[in-house]
Design an enzyme around this catalytic site. Structure first.
Site, PDB file in Angstrom:
ATOM      1  N   LEU A   1      -6.904 -26.018  17.032  1.00  9.60           N
ATOM      2  CA  LEU A   1      -8.361 -25.907  16.061  1.00  9.60           C
ATOM      3  C   LEU A   1      -9.048 -25.111  16.392  1.00  9.60           C
ATOM      4  O   LEU A   1      -9.720 -25.153  17.643  1.00  9.60           O
ATOM      5  CB  LEU A   1      -8.774 -27.330  15.639  1.00  9.60           C
ATOM      6  CG  LEU A   1      -9.650 -27.515  14.607  1.00  9.60           C
ATOM      7  CD1 LEU A   1      -8.926 -27.212  13.220  1.00  9.60           C
ATOM      8  CD2 LEU A   1     -10.347 -28.801  14.483  1.00  9.60           C
TER       9      LEU A   1
ATOM     10  N   ARG B   1     -14.748 -18.463  17.273  1.00  8.11           N
ATOM     11  CA  ARG B   1     -14.752 -18.438  18.636  1.00  8.11           C
ATOM     12  C   ARG B   1     -13.618 -17.695  19.024  1.00  8.11           C
ATOM     13  O   ARG B   1     -12.826 -18.152  19.789  1.00  8.11           O
ATOM     14  CB  ARG B   1     -15.014 -19.494  19.316  1.00  8.11           C
ATOM     15  CG  ARG B   1     -16.194 -20.561  19.016  1.00  8.11           C
ATOM     16  CD  ARG B   1     -16.347 -21.583  20.310  1.00  8.11           C
ATOM     17  NE  ARG B   1     -15.453 -22.362  20.287  1.00  8.11           N
ATOM     18  CZ  ARG B   1     -15.569 -23.554  21.060  1.00  8.11           C
ATOM     19  NH1 ARG B   1     -16.577 -23.586  21.668  1.00  8.11           N
ATOM     20  NH2 ARG B   1     -14.846 -24.411  21.152  1.00  8.11           N
TER      21      ARG B   1
ATOM     22  N   ASN C   1     -10.146 -22.908  11.079  1.00  7.64           N
ATOM     23  CA  ASN C   1     -11.164 -23.600  10.197  1.00  7.64           C
ATOM     24  C   ASN C   1     -12.328 -23.121   9.454  1.00  7.64           C
ATOM     25  O   ASN C   1     -13.171 -23.783   8.997  1.00  7.64           O
ATOM     26  CB  ASN C   1     -11.483 -24.825  11.241  1.00  7.64           C
ATOM     27  CG  ASN C   1     -11.365 -26.211  10.189  1.00  7.64           C
ATOM     28  OD1 ASN C   1     -10.674 -26.486   9.512  1.00  7.64           O
ATOM     29  ND2 ASN C   1     -12.146 -27.124  10.954  1.00  7.64           N
TER      30      ASN C   1
ATOM     31  N   ASN D   1     -13.480 -26.251   5.517  1.00 10.39           N
ATOM     32  CA  ASN D   1     -13.953 -26.668   7.000  1.00 10.39           C
ATOM     33  C   ASN D   1     -13.810 -28.158   7.194  1.00 10.39           C
ATOM     34  O   ASN D   1     -14.931 -28.761   7.103  1.00 10.39           O
ATOM     35  CB  ASN D   1     -15.248 -26.215   7.403  1.00 10.39           C
ATOM     36  CG  ASN D   1     -15.547 -26.584   9.166  1.00 10.39           C
ATOM     37  OD1 ASN D   1     -14.865 -26.854   9.775  1.00 10.39           O
ATOM     38  ND2 ASN D   1     -16.871 -26.144   9.169  1.00 10.39           N
TER      39      ASN D   1
ATOM     40  N   ARG E   1      -6.941 -30.846  11.931  1.00  9.60           N
ATOM     41  CA  ARG E   1      -6.242 -30.887  12.945  1.00  9.60           C
ATOM     42  C   ARG E   1      -4.904 -31.548  12.837  1.00  9.60           C
ATOM     43  O   ARG E   1      -3.763 -31.482  13.687  1.00  9.60           O
ATOM     44  CB  ARG E   1      -6.951 -31.516  14.026  1.00  9.60           C
ATOM     45  CG  ARG E   1      -6.309 -31.587  15.482  1.00  9.60           C
ATOM     46  CD  ARG E   1      -7.301 -32.564  16.457  1.00  9.60           C
ATOM     47  NE  ARG E   1      -8.496 -32.073  16.809  1.00  9.60           N
ATOM     48  CZ  ARG E   1      -9.112 -31.072  17.593  1.00  9.60           C
ATOM     49  NH1 ARG E   1      -7.834 -30.846  18.498  1.00  9.60           N
ATOM     50  NH2 ARG E   1     -10.320 -30.904  17.771  1.00  9.60           N
TER      51      ARG E   1
ATOM     52  N   GLU F   1     -12.607 -37.319  14.660  1.00  6.52           N
ATOM     53  CA  GLU F   1     -11.209 -37.399  14.197  1.00  6.52           C
ATOM     54  C   GLU F   1     -10.415 -37.913  15.209  1.00  6.52           C
ATOM     55  O   GLU F   1      -9.274 -38.453  14.763  1.00  6.52           O
ATOM     56  CB  GLU F   1     -10.853 -36.096  13.659  1.00  6.52           C
ATOM     57  CG  GLU F   1     -10.493 -35.055  14.761  1.00  6.52           C
ATOM     58  CD  GLU F   1     -11.588 -34.690  15.514  1.00  6.52           C
ATOM     59  OE1 GLU F   1     -11.328 -33.810  16.673  1.00  6.52           O
ATOM     60  OE2 GLU F   1     -12.591 -35.135  15.129  1.00  6.52           O
ATOM     61  N   ASP F   2     -10.802 -37.649  16.352  1.00  6.55           N
ATOM     62  CA  ASP F   2      -9.969 -38.038  17.687  1.00  6.55           C
ATOM     63  C   ASP F   2      -9.945 -39.777  17.826  1.00  6.55           C
ATOM     64  O   ASP F   2      -8.938 -40.408  18.004  1.00  6.55           O
ATOM     65  CB  ASP F   2     -10.321 -37.510  18.890  1.00  6.55           C
ATOM     66  CG  ASP F   2     -11.920 -37.526  19.145  1.00  6.55           C
ATOM     67  OD1 ASP F   2     -12.432 -38.174  18.195  1.00  6.55           O
ATOM     68  OD2 ASP F   2     -12.392 -37.213  19.914  1.00  6.55           O
TER      69      ASP F   2
END
Length: 921
Positions: free
Chosen positions: A670, A674, A699, A725, A730, A834-835
């Site tokens: 994800l 960058r 994203n 976004n 993920r 989300e994790d």
């Protein structure tokens, strides 16, 4: 005379009429003069010489200089130095010649070194080419075997023979009561490869459609539109469905009218075979109006059945449709802990008509003791429960008279009291909820009983059903003894003892199983309709349709930039991580058990499945056994160490190991605007063994730069564009992911190849777990009575961050399509957690903690731009997420663990002549 004078001097100058003082004076004068002379010589003479020497060289005539420096020629004119000059010139010439030769030799040495390096590279390339050719040959041989197996299948798909629209019907059984699948269902319309097509009649096209409850009809139509099995082509349908209830009382058609309308359906074919009549109930007083209608060979699905009407294995008892057009509010559902609540058990109800009053002959208690069945146990139940309440041994609430007007009910049935909200408030305070079945044993189930069961499961009160003759919803596929207690009415005097003897662990397990059943099969109209279809499909042994995958919209990008080699990534010591050149992309085998899953382990799949398991194409955690017997004798651990190919370290390093001899994984990365960090992370994946492909989840709404050159890492890089976004992207089950193993990784994660390979090896031995690197844990905040998220170093952990972790693709389906939407909404709201949500999901399903590998606690690359996790509000949001997730699940599913995984011979001292196993450092 001389001697005489000398003697006189020694004797003090006395003699010859001497004068001693004269002698003394003369001696003093001599000493003074001598001292003065020495002073002149030592001081003034050097000064004069220095002056002379410094002025004599100032002369204009160079030839008059005596002490000044001279030129070489002048010096050589001196005869005694001429030989030295010649020697010096000769030596200088030789030194110049040697220097020239040295430079020439250095140049030749540099050229030879370059040739040596080029030879080494050529040799290394030749070795890699040779190994690559070996891999290509092996892959070609394997592909050839697979191609031969495909071209020469052992079985071919059967030809589908559909009957005519006006097919000839076979005679009905002697009684509709005897209808079963073997004599009332036409299997020819439902081949194994048909996909289970279902045709749904539009109720508005028939007169009885105007009598249907608007909410029921609207919810049913919305569910039908999104179901994967529904087809508009009635000619290929396997099952035909018609909705006939719940009907509104004032406009309900007569039974004869409804029967005529059913028999006039275009595909009824005189007897209604392969038809399903659904009568959903939203209220407890729903009447069984189908009881007096001839339904032929059609199946019936409703909440109320008499024994003369119900056909086991053919008809279906469904749950009430309480939440017709709304999702359940998880925040209003009480938590599953503490296990014990205020009341041990509770019951509220009123019996309008007793069975005993309708009997002509009343049996005595003595007749019951003699073995004859009692006419009605309800009186004894009332007496016993009141006695328990009066004893005050436990807090018990039983009321057999409603404070307000009771709901309408069937004869001998206990009517519900009060409004639904009032009943739920009482059940929230009850550990157990009593459900007394109707006194009429011919009534096998009623809408009132199913409503009581629904409400008890919804708020976590464990149902206690008094009456073993009852047919609970979906009873032929659900093992109800894991979520409820079904007790015969004669054991009413033992109920109190039985309820008090159940341990807290068993209570929590039953409550959790009841919550699972309610969420999966009862809570919404989608669940009810999908469950009914799944039961029929399971009965006729047709595989489920594959769950949908998320279509990946690829972003065009240019590649070709040669990926460099990071020395930190390539420094693996003497470890052999796998093949030097990655194998061609190899997808994980799918749908291996399609045609056996519905015939095997039915109860296990329905009672312990994480969500609507019947929607999934295969069981992901079943071992895939090798097709050739030679694998069973080597490499799988069946032989003792020291014999055969396997068990030794070197072979283990070179091979993937485990019980699945061939497998790859997909990296899902994800990223958000960058590009430089992303390119560096992709380059670090160059040469990673067993990598199938890389899926970059872009994203950002802003597309990558057009001039951005993506690295060539030897495997495909798929850049996927997202609709919005969201960190939930993920875990979307992208259709481009062809492997079961997914390595979820952040774009700034910095992992070595040996670390990734070791994590992959560990995951292959624990495919149902999250296997990763950075560990975190949850803690209970005693002062605030809430849960906290903690990232400090600790001896135990309960979460593994998915910024660098392996997990099964199966969990991507569950996260995106099955997990409560409220959790994904909170992830979008906070752009965080989300994790944590994925760890909650996996721990909730498996009741196992994640697995941590290596001692790494962080994985961020040095010098990378600041991530979201560095924000001050990051941890506060994660605290809120954990507490919200606990409310949604009803309990804390995370489990602690105090170990991490290393290889078998990790840090084990062995003799030098022994080959070490894969050793992670």
């Amino acid at each position: 005379e001389l001697m005489t004078g000398y003697t006189m001097l020694r004797n003090g100058g006395v003699g010859n009429g001497g004068q001693p003082w004269v002698l003394r004076w003369s001696s003093r004068i001599r000493l003074t003069w001598l001292s003065f002379t020495l002073f002149i010589i030592l001081v003034f003479f050097p000064l004069i010489a220095h002056y002379y020497l410094t002025t004599i060289d100032d002369a204009d005539d160079a030839g008059k200089r005596i002490f000044g420096p001279r030129t070489g020629n002048e010096l050589c004119e001196v005869k005694h130095v001429q030989d030295l000059c010649r020697i010096r010139e000769s030596v200088s010439e030789e030194l110049l010649q040697l220097e020239a030769k040295r430079q020439e030799l250095n140049s030749e040495i540099a050229k030879l070194n370059l040739k040596i390096e080029a030879c080494k590279k050529s040799i290394e390339n030749a070795k890699q080419d040779l190994l690559q050719l070996k891999n290509v040959i092996s892959q070609t041989e394997h592909s050839y075997k697979e191609l031969m197996a495909q071209n020469q299948p052992k079985l071919s798909l059967p030809i589908r023979l559909l009957p005519d629209k006006d097919d000839v019907t076979f005679p009905l059984p002697k009684s509709n009561r005897n209808c079963r699948l073997h004599n009332c269902f036409d299997y020819s319309r439902c081949p194994l490869t048909s996909g289970f097509p279902v045709y749904v009649y539009n109720s508005d096209d028939y007169p009885f459609g105007s009598s249907l409850d608007p909410l029921i009809k609207q919810a049913f139509e919305a569910t039908v539109r999104t179901n994967v099995y529904v087809t508009e082509n009635a000619n290929i349908a396997c099952v035909y469905i018609i909705l006939v209830g719940e009907m509104q009382e004032p406009v309900m058609p007569k039974p004869t009218e409804l029967e005529q309308q059913l028999h006039s359906l275009p595909y009824w074919r005189t007897d209604g075979h392969n038809h399903l009549i659904i009568n959903l109930s939203r209220k407890s007083e729903t009447q069984n109006f189908i009881y007096n209608i001839s339904t032929g060979r059609a199946m019936i699905a409703q909440s109320t059945f008499y024994d003369a009407q119900y056909r086991p294995g053919f008809d279906i008892v469904v749950s009430p449709l309480v939440h017709a057009m709304s999702e359940p509010n998880f925040l209003e559902i009480p938590p599953q802990v503490p296990v014990k609540r205020k009341y041990l058990f509770s019951f509220q109800g009123e019996k309008i008509e007793s069975l005993r009053s309708s009997l002509q002959e009343v049996r005595s208690f003595e007749e019951e003791i003699e073995g004859n069945a009692p006419a009605d146990y309800d009186d004894r139940i009332i007496t016993t429960l009141k006695a328990v309440q009066d004893s005050k041994l436990d807090f018990v609430l039983v009321e057999f008279t409603c404070k307000n007007q009771p709901k309408a009910s069937l004869p001998t049935e206990w009517a519900l009291c009060g409004e639904r909200d009032d009943r739920l408030e009482l059940l929230k305070l009850s550990t157990f909820a009593l459900i007394i079945t109707p006194g009429d044993t011919h009534l096998v189930i009623s809408a009132g009983c199913t409503m009581r069961l629904f409400e008890a499961l919804e708020v976590g009160a464990i149902p206690v059903v008094l009456g073993e003759q009852v047919q609970l919803p979906y009873n032929d596929v659900i093992r109800w003894n894991e979520a409820a207690l079904i007790i015969p009415k004669p054991r009413i005097t033992e109920v109190h003892f039985l309820l008090r003897s159940i341990s807290d662990n068993d209570l929590l397990a039953m409550r959790r199983q009841g919550r699972f059943l309610w969420e999966t099969y009862f809570s919404t109209s989608d669940n009810v309709f999908s469950t009914v279809l799944a039961i029929i499909r399971t009965r006729i042994q047709i595989p489920a349709a594959p769950i949908r995958e998320e279509p990946a919209v690829e972003i065009p990008h240019r590649s070709g930039k040669a990926a460099g080699t990071d020395p930190n990534m390539a420094d693996n010591g003497d470890l052999d991580l796998g093949p030097v050149e990655t194998e061609p992309p190899y997808a994980s085998p799918k749908y291996l058990r399609n045609f056996t899953l519905t015939a095997m382990d039915i109860y296990r799949n329905w009672n312990s499945a994480p969500g609507p398991f019947h929607l999934f194409p295969y069981t992901p955690f079943d071992p895939v056994l090798p097709s050739e017997a030679k694998f069973l004798g080597s490499g799988t651990g069946f032989r003792p160490i020291g014999g055969g190919a396997g068990g030794s370290g070197k072979e283990f390093q070179a091979a993937l190991g485990g019980n699945v001899p061939r497998e790859q994984f997909t990296v899902v990365m994800l990223t958000y605007e960058r590009e430089e960090v992303l390119m560096n992370s992709l380059e670090r994946l160059n040469g990673l063994p067993y990598l199938n492909k890389v899926v970059v989840v872009w994203n950002s709404p802003k597309l990558p730069s057009e001039d951005l050159l993506w690295p060539d890492i030897g495997v495909p890089i798929m850049v996927v564009r997202t609709e919005k976004n969201s960190l939930n992207n993920r875990f979307l089950p992208w259709d481009e992911i062809d492997t079961e193993a997914i390595l979820s990784i952040d774009d700034d994660a910095h992992l070595r190849h040996d670390e990734i390979m070791f994590g992959f090896r560990v995951w292959r031995e624990a495919r149902d777990r999250i296997v990763g690197f950075p560990g975190r844990y949850h803690a209970w905040d005693i002062p605030h009575q809430s849960w906290l998220y903690n990232s400090n170093y600790s001896c135990e952990l309960s979460m593994v961050l998915t910024g660098a972790a392996f997990f099964h693709k199966y969990y991507a389906y569950l996260y995106s399509y099955v997990m409560p939407q409220a959790i994904r909404d909170m992830v979008d709201e906070y752009i965080n957690c989300e994790d944590i949500a994925m760890n909650f999901l996996v721990s909730h399903l498996t009741r196992k903690p994640p697995i941590k590998v290596t001692s790494r606690w962080t994985f961020r690359c040095p010098g990378c731009p600041q991530a979201l996790s560095h924000d001050d509000s990051h941890f506060h949001e994660r605290h809120k997420c954990i507490n919200f997730f606990v409310k949604v699940y009803g309990y804390m599913p995370l489990l602690y663990t105090q170990f991490r995984v290393d290889s078998v011979l990790f840090k084990t001292r062995l003799p030098h002549d022994k080959t070490k196993c894969f050793k992670f450092i």
